[in-house]
Design an enzyme around this catalytic site. Structure first.
Site, PDB file in Angstrom:
ATOM      1  CD1 TRP A 280      -6.141  -5.350   5.992  1.00 49.71           C
ATOM      2  CD2 TRP A 280      -6.871  -6.708   4.368  1.00 49.71           C
ATOM      3  NE1 TRP A 280      -7.477  -5.600   6.223  1.00 49.71           N
ATOM      4  CE2 TRP A 280      -7.948  -6.432   5.237  1.00 49.71           C
ATOM      5  CE3 TRP A 280      -7.097  -7.552   3.270  1.00 49.71           C
ATOM      6  CZ2 TRP A 280      -9.222  -6.956   5.048  1.00 49.71           C
ATOM      7  CZ3 TRP A 280      -8.375  -8.076   3.086  1.00 49.71           C
ATOM      8  CH2 TRP A 280      -9.424  -7.776   3.958  1.00 49.71           C
TER       9      TRP A 280
ATOM     10  CD  GLU B  88      -4.630  -1.905   4.239  1.00 48.16           C
ATOM     11  OE1 GLU B  88      -5.622  -1.220   3.924  1.00 48.16           O
ATOM     12  OE2 GLU B  88      -4.045  -2.663   3.442  1.00 48.16           O
TER      13      GLU B  88
ATOM     14  CE  LYS C  39     -12.006  -3.607   6.102  1.00 47.10           C
ATOM     15  NZ  LYS C  39     -12.263  -4.414   4.883  1.00 47.10           N
TER      16      LYS C  39
ATOM     17  CG  ASP D 296      -7.777   1.908   3.532  1.00 48.05           C
ATOM     18  OD1 ASP D 296      -8.759   2.652   3.725  1.00 48.05           O
ATOM     19  OD2 ASP D 296      -7.683   1.155   2.552  1.00 48.05           O
TER      20      ASP D 296
ATOM     21  CG  HIS E 199      -8.947  -0.187   6.605  1.00 43.03           C
ATOM     22  ND1 HIS E 199      -7.977  -1.110   6.298  1.00 43.03           N
ATOM     23  CD2 HIS E 199      -9.849  -0.257   5.598  1.00 43.03           C
ATOM     24  CE1 HIS E 199      -8.268  -1.708   5.156  1.00 43.03           C
ATOM     25  NE2 HIS E 199      -9.401  -1.197   4.707  1.00 43.03           N
TER      26      HIS E 199
ATOM     27  CG  HIS F 188      -3.966   1.404   0.738  1.00 39.38           C
ATOM     28  ND1 HIS F 188      -4.356   0.090   0.799  1.00 39.38           N
ATOM     29  CD2 HIS F 188      -2.769   1.417   0.098  1.00 39.38           C
ATOM     30  CE1 HIS F 188      -3.438  -0.666   0.222  1.00 39.38           C
ATOM     31  NE2 HIS F 188      -2.464   0.108  -0.202  1.00 39.38           N
TER      32      HIS F 188
ATOM     33  CG  ASP G 124     -12.946  -0.338   4.155  1.00 35.29           C
ATOM     34  OD1 ASP G 124     -12.509   0.607   3.472  1.00 35.29           O
ATOM     35  OD2 ASP G 124     -12.511  -1.498   4.074  1.00 35.29           O
TER      36      ASP G 124
ATOM     37  CG  ASP H  19     -12.574   0.187  -0.312  1.00 37.82           C
ATOM     38  OD1 ASP H  19     -11.627   0.919  -0.018  1.00 37.82           O
ATOM     39  OD2 ASP H  19     -12.749  -0.944   0.176  1.00 37.82           O
TER      40      ASP H  19
ATOM     41  CG  ASP I 184      -7.686  -0.087  -1.249  1.00 34.01           C
ATOM     42  OD1 ASP I 184      -8.349  -0.668  -2.128  1.00 34.01           O
ATOM     43  OD2 ASP I 184      -7.409  -0.601  -0.146  1.00 34.01           O
TER      44      ASP I 184
END
Length: 418
Positions: free
Chosen positions: A181, A222, A224, A255, A258, A282, A290, A292, A322
């Site tokens: 990433w 990955e 985003k 993810d 993302h 993820h 995003d 997290d 993640d």
């Protein structure tokens, strides 16, 4: 075996669901726990703030400050998480023995020897991530930089990480996922979107041109949608990632933080499975973007699990968490996240999936809706409790008292400075 579990097993058996089979599947399922929750993604190779479109918020006391403390915290979390685990490691967690520091493009297997020893003792595998952020050469662009020297540095880093992943796989006897990433992009509307993507493609081509054991090391890319300071354009977008992965025969990693807020990874999985032999995820919890947050037993986590289970795709997935939340006890965050994902997969395994598919094919949507709603009230937690008992870990919130004792005895003694 408790009476409640025996009754739950019978109730699920009446709709064609074998709870013993579900417990066995969950026991075998490996989820990679990400090391960076333990120290807010700081790593050990550089001092200073995070950069590259990421940040951790909060300043809860007790953060791990070195490898020994981080490993001890990981062990504490593992002791309260049932089932099989893996470790997901970022390259910035290299351990330089005797003070022999090297830059990221010169990382070698010996810089991760202690992590291999840690994994061997616990009989777990390791997944790996090149660290393309929080570095003087990652101020704006990395693999898509206009500066050849910058691109070459990060290409060497990517190749070094693949060699280290081979070391993990050979030493531990388990395949290793290497996930790429990059934080490259622009804050405002760019004049050239294609140029950076062509440079990224060339850089990735060069990384993958090296010879490596493709049955032991799986490379993923990955995407985003945006990042902090990269709101208008990211080079490695979803379309770029999926197309590149398909062309090169590597994995596309999704993810679920993302994408745009109205997109869901649970819907994307079935769109990817016909075209990709393996996939990587993820699992996180985005709050409007995003951000997290710690993964919970929420609707999207359950839907992701159901899509994987009902399509018999567990063996095709590399699964990792993640998130990095520094506002709460970091060990507790790991435990909540890991157990929530395990609960989501157990919940999915306890669905009468073939019967539900049959109702959809017959277009009996009334009965389908009723059955799906009624499943929510089946004694799922009695099966979860049995799973925890067999793994000798607390089934309910009583695990928190263990973490609180650990915080008082161990984490509270850690000062801000070493």
């Amino acid at each position: 075996m408790s009476q409640r579990y025996i009754e739950a097993r019978e109730k699920y058996g009446n709709i064609g669901v074998d709870t013993e089979q579900a417990i066995e599947k969950l026991q075998r399922m490996e989820i990679a726990m990400h090391c960076w929750q333990g120290d807010d993604l700081g790593g050990f190779d550089f001092d200073g703030p995070l950069s590259g479109g990421i940040q951790a918020t909060g300043n809860y006391p007790g953060k791990a400050r070195n490898a020994e403390e981080l490993m001890r915290d990981i062990d504490q979390a593992f002791s309260l998480i049932p089932g099989s685990k893996r470790l997901n490691l970022h390259a910035s967690y290299a351990i330089f023995e005797d003070g022999k520091w090297v830059d990221r493009d010169c990382f070698r297997p010996e810089h991760f020897r202690k992590w291999v020893e840690f994994a061997k003792e616990r009989k777990i595998g390791i997944d790996f991530n090149p660290t393309f952020f929080s570095h003087p050469k990652a101020k704006q662009f990395t693999l898509s930089s206009t500066e050849e020297e910058i691109r070459k540095f990060w290409i060497r880093h990517g190749q070094a990480c693949i060699r280290i992943a081979e070391y993990f796989a050979e030493e531990l006897g388990k395949p290793c996922l290497v996930n790429i990433w990059i934080p490259d992009g622009y804050k405002d509307i760019p004049a050239d979107r294609l140029g950076p993507r062509m440079r990224l493609k060339e850089s990735l081509d060069e990384i993958l041109s090296m010879d490596y054991h493709k049955e032991k090391v799986f490379v993923s890319l990955e995407s985003k949608v945006f990042g902090i300071g990269l709101e208008s354009y990211t080079v490695c977008s979803s379309e770029f990632c999926i197309n590149y992965a398909a062309e090169k025969g590597i994995l596309a990693l999704m993810d679920n933080g993302h994408y745009h807020p109205t997109e869901t990874v649970s819907d994307k999985i079935s769109a990817m499975l016909p075209f990709h032999e393996r996939m990587a995820l993820h699992i996180t919890r985005p709050v409007r973007w995003d951000s997290d947050h710690v993964v919970l037993f929420d609707d999207e986590t359950k839907e992701i699990a159901k899509e994987i289970v009902r399509n018999d795709a567990l063996e095709r997935m590399f699964l990792s968490l993640d998130f990095f939340d520094a506002s709460i006890n970091r060990v507790a965050a790991w435990i909540v996240g890991m157990r929530s994902v395990q609960k989501a997969f157990l919940y999915a395994m306890l669905q009468p999936n073939e019967a539900l598919k049959g109702l959809q094919e017959k277009e009996d949507f009334t009965k389908l809706m009723v059955w799906q709603e009624e499943q929510k009230f089946y004694p799922f937690m009695d099966v979860w409790e049995e799973f925890c008992v067999r793994n000798q870990v607390p089934a309910g919130e009583e695990w928190l008292s263990v973490v609180e004792q650990y915080e008082k005895a161990v984490q509270s003694s850690r000062s801000a400075e070493l």
